[in-house]
Design an enzyme around this catalytic site. Sequence first.
Site, PDB file in Angstrom:
ATOM      1  CG  ASP A  98      -1.680   1.234   1.469  1.00 54.35           C
ATOM      2  OD1 ASP A  98      -2.334   1.682   0.512  1.00 54.35           O
ATOM      3  OD2 ASP A  98      -1.629   1.774   2.586  1.00 54.35           O
ATOM      4  CG  ASP A 100      -2.109   7.420   0.169  1.00 55.33           C
ATOM      5  OD1 ASP A 100      -1.887   8.632   0.131  1.00 55.33           O
ATOM      6  OD2 ASP A 100      -2.374   6.745  -0.857  1.00 55.33           O
ATOM      7  CD  GLU A 107      -4.279   7.907   4.084  1.00 56.31           C
ATOM      8  OE1 GLU A 107      -4.823   7.811   2.949  1.00 56.31           O
ATOM      9  OE2 GLU A 107      -3.898   6.921   4.746  1.00 56.31           O
ATOM     10  NE  ARG A 143     -12.182   9.522   0.701  1.00 54.20           N
ATOM     11  CZ  ARG A 143     -11.257   8.581   0.853  1.00 54.20           C
ATOM     12  NH1 ARG A 143     -10.132   8.871   1.498  1.00 54.20           N
ATOM     13  NH2 ARG A 143     -11.425   7.376   0.364  1.00 54.20           N
ATOM     14  N   GLY A 188      -5.137   2.606  -3.275  1.00 52.60           N
ATOM     15  CA  GLY A 188      -6.470   3.129  -3.512  1.00 52.60           C
ATOM     16  C   GLY A 188      -6.430   4.621  -3.794  1.00 52.60           C
ATOM     17  CG  ASP A 255      -2.626   2.429   6.556  1.00 52.85           C
ATOM     18  OD1 ASP A 255      -3.126   3.422   7.117  1.00 52.85           O
ATOM     19  OD2 ASP A 255      -2.652   2.273   5.321  1.00 52.85           O
TER      20      ASP A 255
END
Length: 308
Positions: A98, A100, A107, A143, A188, A255
């Site tokens: 991953d 971020d 992020e 978002r 993502g 995470d």
Amino acid sequence: MTSAVSSAINPFVATLIANPAAPALTDAVIRRAMQALPVNASTRWLDPGIAADLLFTHEGEQTARDVADRLREAIAGEPVDVIVQPLMGRRKRLFVADMDSTIIEQECIDELADFVGLKDKVSAITERAMRGEIEFEPALRERVDLLRGLPVSVVDRIIAERITLTPGAVRLVQTLRAHGAYTCLVSGGFTLFTRRIALLVGFHENRANRLVVADDHLAGRVEEPILGREAKLATLRELRETHGLAPHETLAVGDGANDLAMLGDAGLGVAFRAKPAVAEAAHARVEHADLTALLYAQGFKREDFVTG
């Protein structure tokens, strides 16, 4: 990791790891840990003060996670992580990470939102999504819609001024590559960031969502289908098949809740400074050390690391 720690033919290893910036692994801490293991356990230093292997066999029915929990209880109060796994096959040949709050400390979508004065609002949605309280895909669409009209050029500023690599990230990826592992950054988040971060760190490839851009401004939309939990899992499985690897030869780290399927399917899935539900579900967790913990967990010694 559900198999019982039960065979002398297949010995196990508990790796104790402290943060290299604050060495905390002492002989006294190791002695406390050894008291929670069978009498035939032995110790091997990987990096004095930072990482050591405790090698043992066990004939009971406790799982590796059970043993890890017992070791954490034995060294309670010490800033030392514990990873327990079979000794055989601990060196991995595929690494999927991953981005971020894992490979980087921020992020990216929250930093984008700061440029339109909505960081607090977007951060709150991000936090809920990463905890698994709301579905990732609709939360991402919500978002991204708030970013409509933002100049794409702000990405350069964010990367230059706000993004920091997590300590150990470059060393981790470069060392794995030097020892023949294939590495993939899967997020993502957005390709506008992953392309640059993957290059900085040294990943072989990167995969992420694509933001729709019109006239050099964000259109407030993300291309479908959205890369989320299932896509991360699919990436791990696809790369495993492409490279002809067995499941136990794979390593994944993340995470958030959208990492859980990927972490669960990897030979070793590590929750890195993760949300509580993620840390609880993953095979292993790292709360104190930096990303070089994933090298120590594979039995690398400090002198084996590639410095970049």
